[in-house]
Design a protein around this motif. Structure first.
Motif, PDB file in Angstrom:
ATOM      1  N   ILE A 131       0.853  -1.184   0.000  1.00  0.00           N
ATOM      2  CA  ILE A 131       0.000   0.000   0.000  1.00  0.00           C
ATOM      3  C   ILE A 131       0.889   1.234   0.000  1.00  0.00           C
ATOM      4  O   ILE A 131       1.719   1.404   0.885  1.00  0.00           O
ATOM      5  CB  ILE A 131      -0.927   0.027   1.233  1.00  0.00           C
ATOM      6  CG1 ILE A 131      -1.817  -1.219   1.264  1.00  0.00           C
ATOM      7  CG2 ILE A 131      -1.766   1.308   1.235  1.00  0.00           C
ATOM      8  CD1 ILE A 131      -2.594  -1.387   2.554  1.00  0.00           C
ATOM      9  N   VAL A 157       1.076   5.437   0.090  1.00  0.00           N
ATOM     10  CA  VAL A 157       0.309   6.611   0.522  1.00  0.00           C
ATOM     11  C   VAL A 157       1.067   7.836   0.007  1.00  0.00           C
ATOM     12  O   VAL A 157       2.169   8.133   0.462  1.00  0.00           O
ATOM     13  CB  VAL A 157       0.156   6.656   2.058  1.00  0.00           C
ATOM     14  CG1 VAL A 157      -0.709   7.839   2.464  1.00  0.00           C
ATOM     15  CG2 VAL A 157      -0.435   5.345   2.588  1.00  0.00           C
ATOM     16  N   SER A 198       1.572  13.988  -6.681  1.00  0.00           N
ATOM     17  CA  SER A 198       0.846  13.160  -7.641  1.00  0.00           C
ATOM     18  C   SER A 198       1.149  13.515  -9.088  1.00  0.00           C
ATOM     19  O   SER A 198       1.113  12.658  -9.961  1.00  0.00           O
ATOM     20  CB  SER A 198      -0.661  13.239  -7.390  1.00  0.00           C
ATOM     21  OG  SER A 198      -1.120  14.549  -7.643  1.00  0.00           O
ATOM     22  N   ARG A 227      -2.511  -1.194  -3.669  1.00  0.00           N
ATOM     23  CA  ARG A 227      -3.379  -0.025  -3.499  1.00  0.00           C
ATOM     24  C   ARG A 227      -2.519   1.221  -3.368  1.00  0.00           C
ATOM     25  O   ARG A 227      -1.527   1.203  -2.648  1.00  0.00           O
ATOM     26  CB  ARG A 227      -4.252  -0.209  -2.253  1.00  0.00           C
ATOM     27  CG  ARG A 227      -5.290   0.865  -2.061  1.00  0.00           C
ATOM     28  CD  ARG A 227      -6.320   0.507  -0.997  1.00  0.00           C
ATOM     29  NE  ARG A 227      -5.833   0.749   0.349  1.00  0.00           N
ATOM     30  CZ  ARG A 227      -5.905  -0.118   1.356  1.00  0.00           C
ATOM     31  NH1 ARG A 227      -6.434  -1.301   1.187  1.00  0.00           N
ATOM     32  NH2 ARG A 227      -5.457   0.199   2.554  1.00  0.00           N
ATOM     33  N   GLU A 272      -3.047   5.094  -2.235  1.00  0.00           N
ATOM     34  CA  GLU A 272      -3.964   6.051  -1.630  1.00  0.00           C
ATOM     35  C   GLU A 272      -3.399   7.459  -1.808  1.00  0.00           C
ATOM     36  O   GLU A 272      -2.239   7.697  -1.509  1.00  0.00           O
ATOM     37  CB  GLU A 272      -4.148   5.768  -0.136  1.00  0.00           C
ATOM     38  CG  GLU A 272      -4.794   4.434   0.151  1.00  0.00           C
ATOM     39  CD  GLU A 272      -5.106   4.243   1.619  1.00  0.00           C
ATOM     40  OE1 GLU A 272      -4.992   5.211   2.420  1.00  0.00           O
ATOM     41  OE2 GLU A 272      -5.460   3.108   1.992  1.00  0.00           O
ATOM     42  N   VAL A 314      -3.599  11.316  -0.558  1.00  0.00           N
ATOM     43  CA  VAL A 314      -4.039  12.119   0.577  1.00  0.00           C
ATOM     44  C   VAL A 314      -3.685  13.576   0.308  1.00  0.00           C
ATOM     45  O   VAL A 314      -2.762  13.863  -0.456  1.00  0.00           O
ATOM     46  CB  VAL A 314      -3.413  11.628   1.904  1.00  0.00           C
ATOM     47  CG1 VAL A 314      -3.918  10.237   2.273  1.00  0.00           C
ATOM     48  CG2 VAL A 314      -1.899  11.634   1.826  1.00  0.00           C
ATOM     49  N   ARG A 346      -0.458  12.006   5.094  1.00  0.00           N
ATOM     50  CA  ARG A 346       0.270  10.812   4.665  1.00  0.00           C
ATOM     51  C   ARG A 346       0.845  10.106   5.887  1.00  0.00           C
ATOM     52  O   ARG A 346       0.706   8.884   6.043  1.00  0.00           O
ATOM     53  CB  ARG A 346       1.403  11.185   3.724  1.00  0.00           C
ATOM     54  CG  ARG A 346       2.316  10.017   3.394  1.00  0.00           C
ATOM     55  CD  ARG A 346       3.679  10.496   2.954  1.00  0.00           C
ATOM     56  NE  ARG A 346       4.044   9.955   1.661  1.00  0.00           N
ATOM     57  CZ  ARG A 346       5.161  10.246   1.035  1.00  0.00           C
ATOM     58  NH1 ARG A 346       6.018  11.107   1.555  1.00  0.00           N
ATOM     59  NH2 ARG A 346       5.453   9.710  -0.118  1.00  0.00           N
ATOM     60  N   ARG A 393      -1.872   8.509   8.035  1.00  0.00           N
ATOM     61  CA  ARG A 393      -2.461   7.339   7.385  1.00  0.00           C
ATOM     62  C   ARG A 393      -1.511   6.142   7.470  1.00  0.00           C
ATOM     63  O   ARG A 393      -1.937   5.008   7.722  1.00  0.00           O
ATOM     64  CB  ARG A 393      -2.800   7.659   5.931  1.00  0.00           C
ATOM     65  CG  ARG A 393      -3.470   6.522   5.185  1.00  0.00           C
ATOM     66  CD  ARG A 393      -4.860   6.240   5.737  1.00  0.00           C
ATOM     67  NE  ARG A 393      -5.461   5.152   4.986  1.00  0.00           N
ATOM     68  CZ  ARG A 393      -6.247   4.236   5.521  1.00  0.00           C
ATOM     69  NH1 ARG A 393      -6.579   4.304   6.812  1.00  0.00           N
ATOM     70  NH2 ARG A 393      -6.751   3.274   4.787  1.00  0.00           N
TER      71      ARG A 393
END
Length: 184
Positions: free
Chosen positions: A63, A65, A71, A82, A84, A86, A92, A95
């Motif tokens: 995963i 984050v 991005s 996955r 994610e 944020v 971050r 999480r």
């Protein structure tokens, strides 16, 4: 609590010594071999990408984050179990803490140091009791460890709190420590 996932904090660069990249790959393998999942910063580059790719190749859940600010920089790893997104770096870190049962640190720069210090401080404040293990690849962290020892000598860090950050000489040892601490 059974150890299910470990968070890894490390550099988004490979570093100047090939041993750093080799140790990141060894950590990905050790995580997968232990049947654990990986939580990390979500990048496809540097030590971060190497840990993720090797853990994925070993069948681990991975995963990532990633804060929205990163991005658009094309570093997001698109092959994860996955990813994610944020809004902020603070979210971050929060999480990752929520998703992970232990924290392992490889070499890195400011970001790695920030994440490491925050998670150990949170443990000192008893905001969590999860293992925090520093992997001292090629003695990379010796200067930091000497500083922490000096902080104890100078009365700014209690000796028992200095022990909240455990030190491993290899990725495999770090995973063993995390699993053993978790099983206490």
């Amino acid at each position: 609590m059974k150890l299910k996932r470990v968070a890894v904090y490390c550099g988004s660069a490979n570093g100047s010594d090939p041993i750093f990249l080799a140790e990141a790959k060894a950590l990905g393998r050790a995580i997968a071999d232990a049947g654990l999942g990986l939580v990390y910063g979500g990048a496809s580059v540097g030590l971060m990408g190497a840990v993720a790719d090797t853990a994925l190749a070993g069948g681990a859940e991975v995963i990532g984050v990633l804060p929205e600010i990163l991005s658009g920089s094309e570093i997001a790893h698109r092959g994860l179990t996955r990813l994610e997104m944020v809004p902020t770096m603070h979210e971050r870190k929060a999480r990752m803490v929520k998703l992970a049962d232990a924290f392992l640190m490889l070499p890195g720069g400011y970001g790695t140091l920030d994440e490491m210090m925050e998670i150990v401080t949170w443990k000192q404040l008893r905001l969590h009791t999860k293992p925090c293990v520093l992997i001292n690849t090629a003695n990379y962290w010796d200067g930091l460890l000497a500083f922490l020892d000096r902080a104890v000598e100078a009365g700014f860090l209690k000796a028992e709190n200095r022990l909240l950050l455990e030190v491993a000489g290899s990725a495999e040892e770090a995973v063993r420590i995390a699993v053993a601490v978790d099983g206490e």
